[in-house]
Design an enzyme around this catalytic site. Sequence first.
Site, PDB file in Angstrom:
ATOM      1  N   GLY A   1      62.140  -6.906  39.981  1.00  0.00           N
ATOM      2  CA  GLY A   1      60.894  -6.085  40.169  1.00  0.00           C
ATOM      3  C   GLY A   1      59.647  -6.691  39.614  1.00  0.00           C
ATOM      4  O   GLY A   1      59.520  -8.184  39.470  1.00  0.00           O
ATOM      5  N   SER A   2      58.466  -6.281  39.212  1.00  0.00           N
ATOM      6  CA  SER A   2      57.328  -6.753  38.748  1.00  0.00           C
ATOM      7  C   SER A   2      57.578  -7.531  37.464  1.00  0.00           C
ATOM      8  O   SER A   2      58.441  -7.135  36.361  1.00  0.00           O
ATOM      9  CB  SER A   2      56.453  -5.580  38.598  1.00  0.00           C
ATOM     10  N   THR A   3      56.872  -8.567  37.158  1.00  0.00           N
ATOM     11  CA  THR A   3      56.873  -9.184  35.803  1.00  0.00           C
ATOM     12  C   THR A   3      56.376  -8.401  34.683  1.00  0.00           C
ATOM     13  O   THR A   3      57.007  -8.271  33.643  1.00  0.00           O
ATOM     14  CB  THR A   3      55.816 -10.588  36.017  1.00  0.00           C
TER      15      THR A   3
ATOM     16  N   VAL B   1      57.105  -5.154  34.159  1.00  0.00           N
ATOM     17  CA  VAL B   1      58.062  -4.198  33.671  1.00  0.00           C
ATOM     18  C   VAL B   1      59.269  -5.165  33.335  1.00  0.00           C
ATOM     19  O   VAL B   1      59.898  -4.835  32.355  1.00  0.00           O
ATOM     20  CB  VAL B   1      58.640  -3.356  35.035  1.00  0.00           C
TER      21      VAL B   1
ATOM     22  N   GLU C   1      64.449 -11.199  37.884  1.00  0.00           N
ATOM     23  CA  GLU C   1      64.170 -11.645  38.990  1.00  0.00           C
ATOM     24  C   GLU C   1      62.797 -11.020  39.274  1.00  0.00           C
ATOM     25  O   GLU C   1      62.716  -9.952  40.021  1.00  0.00           O
ATOM     26  CB  GLU C   1      64.878 -11.561  40.282  1.00  0.00           C
TER      27      GLU C   1
ATOM     28  N   CYS D   1      58.352 -10.822  47.295  1.00  0.00           N
ATOM     29  CA  CYS D   1      58.079 -11.282  46.178  1.00  0.00           C
ATOM     30  C   CYS D   1      57.804 -12.950  46.590  1.00  0.00           C
ATOM     31  O   CYS D   1      57.170 -13.662  45.698  1.00  0.00           O
ATOM     32  CB  CYS D   1      58.879 -11.347  45.069  1.00  0.00           C
TER      33      CYS D   1
END
Length: 487
Positions: A232-234, A236, A254, A288
């Site tokens: 997911g997002s950096t 979070v 990741e 991504c």
Amino acid sequence: MRETKEQPIWYGKVFSSNWVEARGGVANVVDPSNGDILGITGVANGEDVDAAVNAAKRAQKEWAAIPFSERAAIVRKAAEKLKEREYEFADWNVRECGAIRPKGLWEAGIAYEQMHQAAGLASLPNGTLFPSAVPGRMNLCQRVPVGVVGVIAPWNFPLFLAMRSVAPALALGNAVILKPDLQTAVTGGALIAEIFSDAGMPDGVLHVLPGGADVGESMVANSGINMISFTGSTQVGRLIGEKCGRMLKKVALELGGNNVHIVLPDADLEGAVSCAAWGTFLHQGQVCMAAGRHLVHRDVAQQYAEKLALRAKNLVVGDPNSDQVHLGPLINEKQVVRVHALVESAQRAGAQVLAGGTYQDRYYQATVIMDVKPEMEVFKSEIFGPVAPITVFDSIEEAIELANCSEYGLAASIHTRALATGLDIAKRLNTGMVHINDQPINCEPHVPFGGMGASGSGGRFGGPASIEEFTQSQWISMVEKPANYPF
């Protein structure tokens, strides 16, 4: 889809050994292209997580103890169940994720390949003998399961990005608790539970708990979960990494990317543009690995921009339930607003929109922006939309400097006819994956996948790398007779 006369088996439920009522209530399954309600999924809460963890801990020991061939056979059988239902998986990907049908079929295919590759991991050599300075001692280092693995999967490639953790973790003897994103709870959750259940997965080994951030937080905080695998997002990911660090819990992150597509003056320009269009606009740029920064040498920049803009203008944006479109909707209104704000900000700062830059409802046109500078937000941000920002460079050194000025380091692509030059540049990029004369959206299940910097925690998925992620090392030494120590 297995159904009763009224509704599918997963309707309003979560999977915890069997389909059970969710303690957190229910949520609508929504088609992002038109807002239609497709069904109802159960929504888990912390109590569901606790119950799943208790069951998983009990089941994992027996699962790890059975012959590897039996675990592999179940994973392979689940893969065949997926293959039998690939069009159903693809249909749900279209309706739930806003994917075009070829993307849905591709994702089902690569998930199938991933599952067979993961099943093969169970039969690989599982130990290394080391010499000893102590006479008569044998040193063995073997890999053992982590235990219970919590998988928190995203919505953009809901099947594959869940399966790349779920399949190897199971094959290697772990129990798994999967939290799919609520926006894709069927494609990335319910259908996965069905194929493993139909394949004969023992009770308690796999749990599927759709939910929001609170469920993810409960998974991270639960001491019975030995590892978290998060995609997911950096933003979070940093929070999850911090919490896992405090608990000394293994974590695989990741995360995001702001990937470069570098075009040198000697490049095959038509090829570079073709790769750029695919690598930027695939799945509306909600990938991504998508090309988020186009670094193009000044000698060919104008031609490149014009050719890419022409391709963008020819892409059809619309309802993915039709086979006649190239781009579907963005996943939600929030993402539409965010993407458009980045485009408008670039325009105000002096960038020129050559194509796109407009939207209707959730449908954003393929967009090409020229004269983008490194200080602009559209250059610095992970866009996650169908936008190609073009930045001009004058030398290879400048291109490398521009590429490496991002905190992200997931993927990159380089276009040049001089392969030696491309290889030299690749070695100097702070990037986990580099593709020469291709585009950055590349994945092969047997090849280690992962990024550097803020794109992850340094681990890798794929092939033998998955063994490192989903097992831990145990050292066993043996001597025939006990040593006679001085006291």
